[in-house]
Enzyme design. Structure first.
Site, PDB file in Angstrom:
ATOM      1  NE  ARG A 125      -4.120   1.910   2.504  1.00 47.55           N
ATOM      2  CZ  ARG A 125      -4.841   1.622   3.445  1.00 47.55           C
ATOM      3  NH1 ARG A 125      -4.770   0.946   4.616  1.00 47.55           N
ATOM      4  NH2 ARG A 125      -6.028   2.646   3.339  1.00 47.55           N
ATOM      5  CD  GLU A 184     -25.527 -12.319   2.092  1.00 46.19           C
ATOM      6  OE1 GLU A 184     -25.815 -13.490   1.745  1.00 46.19           O
ATOM      7  OE2 GLU A 184     -24.200 -12.102   2.822  1.00 46.19           O
ATOM      8  CG  ASP A 219     -12.170 -19.777   7.941  1.00 38.26           C
ATOM      9  OD1 ASP A 219     -11.946 -20.614   8.632  1.00 38.26           O
ATOM     10  OD2 ASP A 219     -13.245 -19.471   7.691  1.00 38.26           O
ATOM     11  NE  ARG A 222     -14.394  -9.052   4.297  1.00 40.48           N
ATOM     12  CZ  ARG A 222     -15.152  -9.170   5.330  1.00 40.48           C
ATOM     13  NH1 ARG A 222     -15.801  -8.111   6.168  1.00 40.48           N
ATOM     14  NH2 ARG A 222     -15.498 -10.445   5.510  1.00 40.48           N
ATOM     15  NE  ARG A 276     -21.139 -24.223  10.542  1.00 35.45           N
ATOM     16  CZ  ARG A 276     -20.625 -23.252  11.289  1.00 35.45           C
ATOM     17  NH1 ARG A 276     -21.260 -23.116  12.322  1.00 35.45           N
ATOM     18  NH2 ARG A 276     -19.470 -22.495  10.917  1.00 35.45           N
ATOM     19  CD  GLU A 287     -11.176 -16.405   4.059  1.00 36.10           C
ATOM     20  OE1 GLU A 287     -12.066 -17.301   3.269  1.00 36.10           O
ATOM     21  OE2 GLU A 287     -11.623 -16.112   5.131  1.00 36.10           O
ATOM     22  CE  LYS A 296     -19.238 -18.556  -1.577  1.00 37.47           C
ATOM     23  NZ  LYS A 296     -19.617 -18.727  -0.098  1.00 37.47           N
TER      24      LYS A 296
END
Length: 267
Positions: free
Chosen positions: A66, A195, A113, A118, A97, A180, A153
């Site tokens: 950056r 969302e 992850d 991000r 799960r 990740e 997706k």
């Protein structure tokens, strides 16, 4: 329908079995349970240390890129960066799960992850530029690439996902840690954030009309991305080329003093 990317952070009552109430434990059983709890806590503390270090390593690389873009190029493709480290509770819920036995080896193998970064970019082409700059570094091993920008997706989600492996140098060993990296545009990030907030209000599937509305909004965001990309390209083509800011200085170059520079500027 796919759950949102950070669905593991949502309440998960189905996986939580209530503890038996009123069942007495022997002293040996109680000591064994307390000992196991301490061992588990120590194991996760060590795991968190390693993954936080891996996260810091990748974040440093991104910050260097950056800074380079800001000082040596026309503009920086990176708008902002966020990080997160999964909690032990979140890791255990994900393991349950997936139906995997909860061991540290399985956690390292199955949950890639735990450490996440991000990166939000200005334009679609910037996401690939940043990904390429990161992946070509010698100590970065790319384990997986999922391009949800080219192939979104079913629910409309778009982002470029990388799983990279980075060496972490501890006092007595080198640990390879997966991190990740999600790279997306401002429009993609805006849609994904809202969302998740909508999904968080529902313990089960959301109504069909809301699902359709989210998909339509995702398509609108994708059109906006393409339109802004076209405008950006046209502006760059119309603007006169700026002088290159790249330079190379030999190691034996004698650096002038401040007085020398002042004299040169006077001429």
């Amino acid at each position: 329908m796919d759950r949102p990317e950070n669905a593991e952070n949502q309440p998960d009552t189905a996986d939580s079995a209530p503890l038996a109430i009123g069942v007495p434990l022997s002293d040996d059983a109680m000591r064994e349970r307390v000992s196991a709890a301490f061992e588990l806590r120590e194991a996760f503390a060590r795991l968190s240390l390693e993954y936080q270090a891996g996260l810091d390593e990748v974040l440093t690389k991104i910050n260097i890129l950056r800074a380079e873009f800001e000082h040596l190029h026309e503009y920086s493709p990176i708008e902002h960066v966020t990080t997160r480290l999964k909690s032990p509770k979140s890791i255990m819920k994900k393991m349950r799960r997936k139906g995997d036995v909860l061991t540290l080896g399985n956690v390292r193998e199955c949950v890639r992850d735990i450490a996440g970064i991000r990166i939000v970019c200005s334009f679609i082409q910037d996401t690939y530029k940043v990904a390429e700059a990161l992946m070509k570094q010698q100590d970065v091993n790319v384990l997986e690439i999922k391009d949800y920008i080219k192939d979104s997706k079913p629910n409309g989600y778009q982002s470029l996902h990388l799983i990279v492996e980075i060496p972490v140098f501890l006092s007595h060993e080198v640990v390879k840690v997966p991190v990740e990296v999600q790279i997306r545009t401002i429009a993609m990030d805006f849609w994904a954030s809202l969302e998740h907030k909508i999904y968080y209000k529902f313990d089960t599937e959301i109504p069909d009309f809301l699902r359709e509305g989210l998909l339509e909004a995702a398509e609108t965001a994708a059109r906006l991305d393409r339109q802004m990309e076209e405008i950006h390209t046209e502006v760059r083509q119309l603007r006169p080329p700026s002088p290159s800011r790249k330079f190379s200085v030999a190691d034996d170059y004698i650096i002038p003093t401040a007085d020398d520079i002042d004299e040169l500027l006077k001429e």
